[in-house]
Design a protein around this motif. Structure first.
Motif, PDB file in Angstrom:
ATOM      1  N   SER A 128      -0.969   7.792   4.342  1.00 54.49           N
ATOM      2  CA  SER A 128      -1.363   7.299   3.026  1.00 54.49           C
ATOM      3  C   SER A 128      -1.515   5.776   3.019  1.00 54.49           C
ATOM      4  O   SER A 128      -2.486   5.240   2.481  1.00 54.49           O
ATOM      5  CB  SER A 128      -0.321   7.723   1.988  1.00 54.49           C
ATOM      6  N   SER A 157      -4.582   4.852   4.873  1.00 51.00           N
ATOM      7  CA  SER A 157      -5.745   5.247   4.078  1.00 51.00           C
ATOM      8  C   SER A 157      -6.039   4.213   3.004  1.00 51.00           C
ATOM      9  O   SER A 157      -7.192   3.814   2.810  1.00 51.00           O
ATOM     10  CB  SER A 157      -5.490   6.612   3.432  1.00 51.00           C
ATOM     11  N   ASN A 158      -4.995   3.752   2.307  1.00 46.55           N
ATOM     12  CA  ASN A 158      -5.182   2.730   1.273  1.00 46.55           C
ATOM     13  C   ASN A 158      -5.709   1.434   1.872  1.00 46.55           C
ATOM     14  O   ASN A 158      -6.596   0.781   1.297  1.00 46.55           O
ATOM     15  CB  ASN A 158      -3.863   2.472   0.550  1.00 46.55           C
ATOM     16  N   GLN A 159      -5.176   1.032   3.032  1.00 47.64           N
ATOM     17  CA  GLN A 159      -5.657  -0.176   3.703  1.00 47.64           C
ATOM     18  C   GLN A 159      -7.116  -0.038   4.095  1.00 47.64           C
ATOM     19  O   GLN A 159      -7.922  -0.959   3.903  1.00 47.64           O
ATOM     20  CB  GLN A 159      -4.797  -0.455   4.939  1.00 47.64           C
ATOM     21  N   ASP A 175       2.612   4.413  -1.373  1.00 46.57           N
ATOM     22  CA  ASP A 175       2.381   5.302  -2.515  1.00 46.57           C
ATOM     23  C   ASP A 175       3.703   5.431  -3.270  1.00 46.57           C
ATOM     24  O   ASP A 175       4.559   6.246  -2.918  1.00 46.57           O
ATOM     25  CB  ASP A 175       1.895   6.666  -2.020  1.00 46.57           C
ATOM     26  N   HIS A 177      -9.505   1.903   2.830  1.00 48.35           N
ATOM     27  CA  HIS A 177     -10.433   1.922   1.705  1.00 48.35           C
ATOM     28  C   HIS A 177     -10.505   0.569   1.026  1.00 48.35           C
ATOM     29  O   HIS A 177     -11.553   0.205   0.448  1.00 48.35           O
ATOM     30  CB  HIS A 177     -10.046   3.015   0.713  1.00 48.35           C
ATOM     31  N   GLN A 178      -9.431  -0.226   1.078  1.00 44.19           N
ATOM     32  CA  GLN A 178      -9.488  -1.586   0.566  1.00 44.19           C
ATOM     33  C   GLN A 178     -10.418  -2.436   1.412  1.00 44.19           C
ATOM     34  O   GLN A 178     -11.209  -3.236   0.884  1.00 44.19           O
ATOM     35  CB  GLN A 178      -8.086  -2.194   0.543  1.00 44.19           C
ATOM     36  N   ASN A 232       0.805  -1.221   0.000  1.00 46.42           N
ATOM     37  CA  ASN A 232       0.000   0.000   0.000  1.00 46.42           C
ATOM     38  C   ASN A 232       0.840   1.275   0.000  1.00 46.42           C
ATOM     39  O   ASN A 232       0.307   2.376   0.172  1.00 46.42           O
ATOM     40  CB  ASN A 232      -0.939   0.007   1.212  1.00 46.42           C
TER      41      ASN A 232
END
Length: 374
Positions: A361, A364-366, A9, A368-369, A7
């Motif tokens: 970041s 955040s990616n985790q 960026d 939303h996944q 995850n």
């Protein structure tokens, strides 16, 4: 750890590495003549900046995988340590004086600026404080005021060094956090008026600050005195053209522009690389700003959003202050260009700040996944 690695960026990571590499290249180009004459070693400043960059990137990597929520639990310790260091700088015989300012502490060969540490610590403190006060942020006395008192104390400790530029930079970043915290517009307007009036008073109340303001408005009135640095910056910029004089071919770094590798390094970038160099540098900061706002928008918690916003504003505003100063659009403050100017503490603290941003970041990616799978 592997899940976190997936995850990362990669765009932000590559941008940071590019900015660090470009900064190292320009530090060498801007300083090798001065370093050879002053220290007998053309790589004097470059080698030191390289060490700080490697240390900063190692800390960036570590911090990227430390949950940003952890800093909130230890914020009292971080703030207390920062204030202790800022006070220690002002103790006669302890703080190190350079160019008529006492801003540094030395531990053996290690020399650092506590005010740089204050930048990231105050952003952490404000983000944590106002995320906890979210339910009563509209209550000025109990919700809004207490962190402002702490900010005032840190500001005046930094001002005593004296370093108004860094104090303003910290105030702007903390003010940005206030702006998105949910505080009343009337409270924000009143605080902005008080802060603006106070900074204006401080700018005109000390002779050396007043000289900087008047020299920025008309540097040619005293081209051999207070306007010397800005006049030579103009000469560097004015001779740049589209592609510049070529990397390493600056004339102004040959003793005309004092310490060109520090806060006026952008003048050398323009002289040597021209408009292409300007587009490259401004493009990197613009991409960072866009990526930073995306992280702010998608952060998984209110604390994360406030923290991301403060970090992005602080780094971007510092770049604006620096580029505004070398072009004569803003007064000279001595603020460095993040990741590009020479300065060990600035390099390390900026990379730590970016590590915190990277962790927000990643989380955040985790988040939303997980939302997408549910």
């Amino acid at each position: 750890m592997r899940r976190m690695m997936r995850n990362v960026d990669t765009g932000l990571l590559m941008l940071i590495l590019l900015m660090v590499a470009f900064g190292l290249m320009m530090v060498y180009s801007a300083s090798f003549v001065f370093a050879a004459l002053e220290y007998g070693n053309a790589s004097h400043f470059f080698s030191r900046q390289m060490i700080w960059a490697v240390l900063g990137l190692l800390l960036f990597t570590v911090v990227s995988f430390i949950p940003y929520q952890m800093y909130g639990r230890y914020i009292a310790f971080f703030v207390g340590l920062t204030i202790f260091l800022l006070v220690l700088v002002l103790v006669p015989g302890v703080g190190l004086e350079r160019n008529y300012s006492t801003r540094w502490l030395g531990i053996g060969p290690l020399v650092f600026q506590p005010s740089e540490i204050a930048k990231v610590v105050m952003i952490l403190y404000f983000a944590r404080a106002y995320s906890k006060k979210r339910e009563y942020i509209e209550d000025f006395k109990n919700g809004l005021l207490p962190p402002l008192i702490m900010l005032g104390a840190v500001f005046f400790l930094i001002l005593a060094q004296p370093d108004l530029g860094t104090g303003i930079s910290i105030t702007i970043a903390c003010g940005a956090i206030l702006l998105v915290s949910g505080a009343k517009i009337t409270h924000l307007g009143g605080l902005g008026l008080v802060a603006g009036s106070g900074i204006a008073y401080l700018g005109f109340s000390a002779e050396y600050r007043l000289e900087r303001i008047t020299s920025f408005m008309d540097p040619f009135a005293d081209p051999q005195g207070n306007g010397f640095q800005l006049v030579n910056s103009y000469l560097a910029i004015g001779t740049s053209g589209f592609s510049g004089e070529g990397l390493g071919n600056s004339i102004q770094k040959l003793g005309y522009l004092p310490e060109a590798h520090t806060d006026f390094i952008m003048s050398i970038v323009l002289e040597e690389l021209g408009v292409l160099g300007l587009v490259l540098v401004m493009g990197m900061y613009l991409i960072f700003l866009l990526k930073g706002f995306r992280i702010f928008k998608h952060a998984p918690s209110h604390f994360g959003r406030l923290l991301a916003f403060g970090l992005v504003v602080q780094i971007t505003f510092q770049a604006i202050l620096d580029m505004g100063a070398i072009s004569g659009m803003l007064p000279i403050t001595g603020i460095t260009l993040p990741l590009i100017s020479y300065g060990g503490t600035s390099m390390v603290i900026t990379l730590i700040s970016l590590g915190i941003l990277m962790n927000i970041s990643i989380q955040s990616n985790q988040f939303h996944q997980q939302q997408a799978h549910n």
